[in-house]
Each structure stands twice: as structure tokens, then as C-alpha cells.
Design an enzyme around this catalytic site. Structure first.
Site, PDB file in Angstrom:
ATOM      1  N   VAL A  14      76.506  17.660 -26.659  1.00 24.24           N
ATOM      2  CA  VAL A  14      75.375  18.303 -27.358  1.00 24.24           C
ATOM      3  C   VAL A  14      75.857  19.519 -28.153  1.00 24.24           C
ATOM      4  O   VAL A  14      75.402  19.763 -29.277  1.00 24.24           O
ATOM      5  CB  VAL A  14      74.268  18.709 -26.354  1.00 24.24           C
ATOM      6  CG1 VAL A  14      73.079  19.317 -27.082  1.00 24.24           C
ATOM      7  CG2 VAL A  14      73.818  17.508 -25.519  1.00 24.24           C
ATOM      8  N   ARG A  49      90.212  21.762 -27.530  1.00 28.63           N
ATOM      9  CA  ARG A  49      89.182  20.864 -28.070  1.00 28.63           C
ATOM     10  C   ARG A  49      88.089  21.664 -28.777  1.00 28.63           C
ATOM     11  O   ARG A  49      87.620  21.301 -29.864  1.00 28.63           O
ATOM     12  CB  ARG A  49      88.582  20.011 -26.936  1.00 28.63           C
ATOM     13  CG  ARG A  49      87.921  18.738 -27.442  1.00 28.63           C
ATOM     14  CD  ARG A  49      87.019  18.096 -26.415  1.00 28.63           C
ATOM     15  NE  ARG A  49      86.048  19.058 -25.917  1.00 28.63           N
ATOM     16  CZ  ARG A  49      85.627  19.123 -24.667  1.00 28.63           C
ATOM     17  NH1 ARG A  49      86.100  18.290 -23.785  1.00 28.63           N
ATOM     18  NH2 ARG A  49      84.744  20.038 -24.289  1.00 28.63           N
ATOM     19  N   LYS A 105      67.787  20.376 -18.213  1.00 26.08           N
ATOM     20  CA  LYS A 105      66.550  20.088 -17.465  1.00 26.08           C
ATOM     21  C   LYS A 105      66.724  20.271 -15.970  1.00 26.08           C
ATOM     22  O   LYS A 105      65.790  20.656 -15.262  1.00 26.08           O
ATOM     23  CB  LYS A 105      66.039  18.675 -17.772  1.00 26.08           C
ATOM     24  CG  LYS A 105      67.053  17.566 -17.559  1.00 26.08           C
ATOM     25  CD  LYS A 105      67.805  17.251 -18.822  1.00 26.08           C
ATOM     26  CE  LYS A 105      69.004  16.379 -18.554  1.00 26.08           C
ATOM     27  NZ  LYS A 105      69.494  15.668 -19.707  1.00 26.08           N
ATOM     28  N   VAL A 132      63.807  17.789 -22.455  1.00 26.81           N
ATOM     29  CA  VAL A 132      62.975  16.617 -22.150  1.00 26.81           C
ATOM     30  C   VAL A 132      62.960  15.668 -23.347  1.00 26.81           C
ATOM     31  O   VAL A 132      62.588  16.064 -24.454  1.00 26.81           O
ATOM     32  CB  VAL A 132      61.524  17.024 -21.798  1.00 26.81           C
ATOM     33  CG1 VAL A 132      60.702  15.790 -21.455  1.00 26.81           C
ATOM     34  CG2 VAL A 132      61.505  18.005 -20.628  1.00 26.81           C
ATOM     35  N   ILE A 136      63.025  14.046 -29.230  1.00 28.01           N
ATOM     36  CA  ILE A 136      61.566  13.953 -29.434  1.00 28.01           C
ATOM     37  C   ILE A 136      60.939  15.320 -29.163  1.00 28.01           C
ATOM     38  O   ILE A 136      61.172  15.895 -28.100  1.00 28.01           O
ATOM     39  CB  ILE A 136      60.923  12.934 -28.454  1.00 28.01           C
ATOM     40  CG1 ILE A 136      61.615  11.570 -28.558  1.00 28.01           C
ATOM     41  CG2 ILE A 136      59.425  12.822 -28.689  1.00 28.01           C
ATOM     42  CD1 ILE A 136      61.137  10.566 -27.506  1.00 28.01           C
ATOM     43  N   GLU A 190      74.568  11.519 -17.668  1.00 31.60           N
ATOM     44  CA  GLU A 190      74.879  12.863 -17.174  1.00 31.60           C
ATOM     45  C   GLU A 190      76.312  12.896 -16.656  1.00 31.60           C
ATOM     46  O   GLU A 190      76.914  11.850 -16.382  1.00 31.60           O
ATOM     47  CB  GLU A 190      73.926  13.216 -16.024  1.00 31.60           C
ATOM     48  CG  GLU A 190      72.483  13.333 -16.427  1.00 31.60           C
ATOM     49  CD  GLU A 190      72.266  14.372 -17.523  1.00 31.60           C
ATOM     50  OE1 GLU A 190      72.566  15.546 -17.320  1.00 31.60           O
ATOM     51  OE2 GLU A 190      71.795  13.997 -18.615  1.00 31.60           O
ATOM     52  N   LYS A 205      62.791  15.924 -15.783  1.00 28.85           N
ATOM     53  CA  LYS A 205      62.006  16.010 -17.023  1.00 28.85           C
ATOM     54  C   LYS A 205      60.506  15.895 -16.740  1.00 28.85           C
ATOM     55  O   LYS A 205      59.690  16.611 -17.334  1.00 28.85           O
ATOM     56  CB  LYS A 205      62.457  14.911 -17.988  1.00 28.85           C
ATOM     57  CG  LYS A 205      63.912  15.088 -18.440  1.00 28.85           C
ATOM     58  CD  LYS A 205      64.447  13.816 -19.075  1.00 28.85           C
ATOM     59  CE  LYS A 205      65.875  13.973 -19.553  1.00 28.85           C
ATOM     60  NZ  LYS A 205      66.520  12.693 -19.860  1.00 28.85           N
ATOM     61  N   GLY A 302      72.079  11.690 -26.679  1.00 26.78           N
ATOM     62  CA  GLY A 302      73.100  11.579 -27.713  1.00 26.78           C
ATOM     63  C   GLY A 302      73.310  12.911 -28.418  1.00 26.78           C
ATOM     64  O   GLY A 302      72.471  13.811 -28.349  1.00 26.78           O
TER      65      GLY A 302
END
Ligand code: NDP
Ligand code: HSE
Length: 436
Positions: A14, A49, A105, A132, A136, A190, A205, A302
Site C-alpha cells: 500500500v 527497497r 483495520k 474497510v 471503496i 494479510e 472491518k 491491492g
């Protein structure tokens, strides 16, 4: 106006997406936020990295506390994950007067009460849209878009990994383990994938959504959590024959006596839109009194889909951080003094309908004994399916769909049915929701 400075803790899946989205769309984001948003510092354990992703554009360190201690940093973005060091760092960032954005979360579902109280006391924002359903904007929808409504229930496919596994198993007949590895390779799972497959991530969530929807504290410890590891191919097949799909649903429902908060595999009528959400996609169905039913659909995991939510939070904070804290949108939608102590109901008091599969002796009177037990517990039958037994076969599968009943009643009926000599294997029980 000078750019707002962001410090990133963790530049993995992320974190790297956040870096890329901010860099690629910086002009549009500046136009929306009213000033630039710049990642000025990154901390990650893997320095090499991290540098290869961040380039020379910002300072890269291996000690997250250096980011928190930097007075230039306005917002700390926690993308490390877990309840351990992430909790300490988030609380330290708040104590240092930084706004926080997190996709974590697990942290909020378990320690949210402490974290939001600390943020409230310090007058800083903790934003968590990415926590969550990934990309979206469901937090924004529940907290702001639906603010006129009394929310009645939420039912969501809120774990991409398990939905991906169920979809691939159903459509391609692939093996559980193979699909899980693919989900890990694609960055959906995860760090500990048992969180996904045992329903824990979805329960984190659902816990967060229940707090926002019903104005209750986050109470992950009261959620019922069941994953997909015990699901059998036979039940997926029978469900299809009966016109249903099996999905891992996170459900938060307001009842008169309290709130249902549960995650488990669930039969859903195949014609519902949500039953057709496949792969790593997420969908959340919200039933509210004024608007009726609304459905939110998109990528729930993703790199860049999740980054989309992280960056949205950065823009929100950039717009709002100079506002009087009393006039900001409360973290959990309701003001702390307006939170409710409505209890989370124990599973015995949860109302739902059921799919039952019994392996029974293929002889006269078996069905009537079973239906008698159900009737004695006031459980009404919706449909019955019996597999045609093969030549010489002495047992068969009996599938029963029930109407809505209390789970406690079903528990008692199941104990009695299981004790019958003609019931030859542990009874499979899967909850069913019509979501009408
Ligand atoms: P990753 O494991 O890909 O990234 C985490 C990064 O944090 C790694 O680079 C890790 O380094 C680094 N890290 C670990 N400990 C520290 C530390 N003490 N200081 C600085 N850096 C550290 O995780 P994700 O990006 O997938 O997930 C991040 C968060 O986002 C989690 O809370 C997750 O639940 C959440 N999330 C993830 C989604 C996804 O699709 N992946 C979607 C929605 C939310 P190293 O690898 O060297 O240990
Ligand atoms: N592991 C999570 C999932 C990531 O599969 O949905 C997104 O929260």
C-alpha cells in the site's frame, strides 16, 4: 501555499501505491486539496527497497520515530500493519500532534477506542478510509453520505482474498491452497493469511462499520468470527442447485435488543447483485430508512486501489486540518458524547435462516423425525432437497433450508438431530440471508 508534508511509515504494497498515486496525480490532487501534498520522509525496515521506490525525492530512514520526531511532518501515514509496533507509533504520532492516516483495520478494530480518544484529546484527525473495503469510499458514505439515515443493516463482501478463493474454487474448480498462494502473490492477503481465511480481517472491518453505523464503540472482541476453511465443495454445489451462492459476509444489523455483529460463510440468493461479486472485488450493501438499499462496489485490496483511499484521506486532512476540531466530522460519525451503549447480541439471540446438510441413513421415517425436531423448536422449513442415492447406497444427503429463526433454537435442534442414530455424520450448518 507550501505543500503539506507527509511521513510514510512502511512502504510495502500500500505504501508504494500511495507513493505512485501521489506522484502521478499530483497536479489534480493539488487542485482539489488547495495545496500540494508531498511525501517528505519514508521509514521502512528494508532501506534498499524503500530507496528504490522513493528515489531521491525524499528522505528514507529505517527508524519510524525519526519521521514522527520531524517537526516538518504534518501527517503520519501508518502502513506497517498489525497491533504491535503500529499501535505504539500511531499513539506517539498523535501525542506529537500529527494527524494520522492508517489502512490498519486490525489496529482500529481492537484499539480504536483508545486511539480515537487520544486523537480527540489532542485535536488531531485519525483517518482510515483504506481500512474497510480498500478503494471503496464506504467510510465516507456511512459517515457523511448517509448521515440523514437511521442505518438498519450492513452486509458486505469485505475480504478480497476469501472472495477470490471462493470464486476461483467455484468457477475453475481450483484447489484452496493454490488460490490462496495466488492471492498472496497479488498482494491481497494479510501478512498472516489466517486473518483472511479465518474471517478475522472481515470481522475487523465489520466492527469498524458497526461503530460508524450505530454509534457504538469498536468491539471486535464481541464479534462472531467464522472463516471459509471448513467450507466443503459439496455445499457450494448444493447451494447452487437451490439458487444460492456462498459468500463470506460481514454483517452488522440493528435489532430491538441490540446489534448483531458477525462474519461467516452465508448463502445469498444467486440473483442478488452482491452474490455476483467475484474475484478480489468487494461490495457493501447498506439498508437505511430514508434512502433504502444502496450498494458500494469496487476493488477491496491491492496496491493502488488501497492507495486511492489513503490519498483521499490525505486530501481530506489537508482541507480540514485548520478547521476547529469541534467542527470536523467525528471519527466514528457520532460525537463522543452521543455514542450509544446498545449491546452486541450473543449469537444465540441472532436471527437468521439456515442451510443444513445431513448425511442420513436412506430409510423410511428419517425425514419425519428430523422435521418433527425442527417443528418442536418452532423452526419452519422453507425447502428440502434429497440427493437420489445410487444403487445399493445406504445413505444419502438431506438438505434443508429454513425460514428465519433464533440461532439459540437452532443450536438446540441441531443437538437433538445429531443424536439420532440415523444421522451418520456431523451436520453442516451454514447461515442464509435473503438480503431483500
Ligand atoms: P506490506 O507488508 O506490504 O508493507 C508493510 C511495510 O512496512 C513493509 O515494507 C515492512 O518492511 C514495513 N515495516 C514493518 N515494520 C516496520 C517498522 N517498524 N518501521 C517501518 N517499516 C516497517 O503490507 P501492506 O502494504 O499490504 O499493508 C499495510 C497496511 O495496509 C496493513 O495494515 C494492511 O492490513 C492494510 N491494508 C492492506 C491492503 C492490501 O491490499 N495489501 C488493503 C487494505 C488495507 P519489511 O517488509 O521489511 O518487514
Ligand atoms: N487482506 C485484505 C483482503 C486486504 O484480502 O481484503 C484488504 O483489506
Amino acid at each position: 501555499m507550501k505543500a503539506i508534508k507527509v511521513g510514510l511509515l512502511g512502504i510495502g504494497t500500500v505504501g508504494s501505491g500511495t507513493f505512485q498515486v501521489l506522484r502521478r496525480n499530483q497536479e489534480e490532487i493539488r487542485g482539489r486539496a488547495g495545496r500540494g501534498i508531498e511525501i517528505a520522509m519514508v521509514a521502512d525496515l528494508d532501506l534498499a527497497r524503500a530507496k528504490s521506490i522513493a528515489g531521491d525525492a525524499c528522505e528514507v530512514v529505517d527508524d519510524a520515530r525519526k519521521v514522527i520526531a520531524n517537526p516538518e511532518i504534518d501527517i503520519v501515514v501508518e502502513l506497517i500493519g498489525g497491533y504491535g509496533v503500529a499501535k505504539t507509533l500511531v499513539l506517539e504520532a498523535i501525542a506529537a500532534g500529527k494527524h494520522v492516516v492508517t489502512a490498519n483495520k486490525a489496529l482500529l478494530a481492537v484499539h480504536g477506542t483508545e486511539i480515537f480518544a487520544a486523537a480527540h484529546a489532542k485535536g488531531v484527525i485519525v483517518a482510515f478510509e483504506a481500512a474497510v473495503a480498500g478503494g471503496i469510499p464506504i467510510i465516507k458514505a456511512l459517515r457523511e453520505g448517509l448521515t440523514a439515515n437511521r442505518i438498519e443493516w450492513i452486509a458486505g463482501i469485505i475480504n478480497g482474498t476469501t472472495n477470490f478463493i471462493l470464486s476461483e474454487m467455484r468457477s475453475k474448480g481450483l484447489d484452496f491452497g493454490v488460490v490462496l498462494k495466488e492471492a498472496q502473490r497479488l498482494g491481497y492477503a494479510e501478512a498472516d493469511p489466517t486473518f483472511d481465511i479465518e474471517g478475522v480481517d472481515a470481522a475487523h472491518k465489520a466492527t469498524i462499520m458497526s461503530a460508524i453505523a450505530f454509534g457504538i464503540p469498536v468491539q471486535f472482541d464481541k464479534a462472531h468470527v467464522e472463516g471459509i476453511t471448513k467450507l466443503q465443495a459439496a455445499d457450494i454445489k448444493y447451494a447452487e442447485q437451490l439458487g444460492y451462492r456462498i459468500k463470506l459476509l460481514g454483517i452488522a444489523r440493528r435489532r430491538e435488543a441490540g446489534i448483531e455483529l458477525r462474519v461467516h460463510p452465508t448463502l445469498i440468493p444467486a440473483q442478488r447483485l452482491i452474490a455476483n461479486v467475484e474475484g478480489a472485488m468487494n461490495a457493501v450493501l447498506v439498508q437505511a430508512d430514508a434512502v433504502g438499499t444502496t450498494l458500494y462496489y469496487g476493488k477491496g485490496a491491492g496496491s493502488e486501489p488501497t492507495a486511492s483511499a489513503v490519498v483521499a484521506d490525505l486530501v481530506d486532512i489537508t482541507r480540514l486540518h485548520t478547521a476547529d476540531p469541534e467542527h470536523r466530522v467525528p471519527h466514528l460519525a457520532f460525537r463522543p458524547d452521543a455514542m450509544s451503549d446498545t449491546p452486541i447480541l450473543p449469537m444465540a439471540q441472532v436471527a437468521t435462516s439456515f442451510y443444513l446438510r445431513l448425511v442420513v441413513a436412506d430409510q423410511a421415517g428419517v425425514l419425519s423425525r428430523i422435521t418433527t425436531i425442527l417443528a418442536e423448536h418452532d423452526i419452519s422449513i422453507d425447502a428440502v432437497l434429497q440427493r437420489e442415492s445410487g444403487e445399493g447406497e445406504k445413505q444419502t444427503d438431506l438438505i434443508i433450508l429454513t425460514h428465519e429463526t433464533l440461532e439459540g433454537r437452532m443450536d438446540k435442534a441441531l443437538t437433538q438431530m445429531q443424536a439420532l442414530e440415523t444421522v451418520l455424520a456431523p451436520i453442516v450448518r451454514i447461515r442464509k440471508e435473503e438480503l431483500a
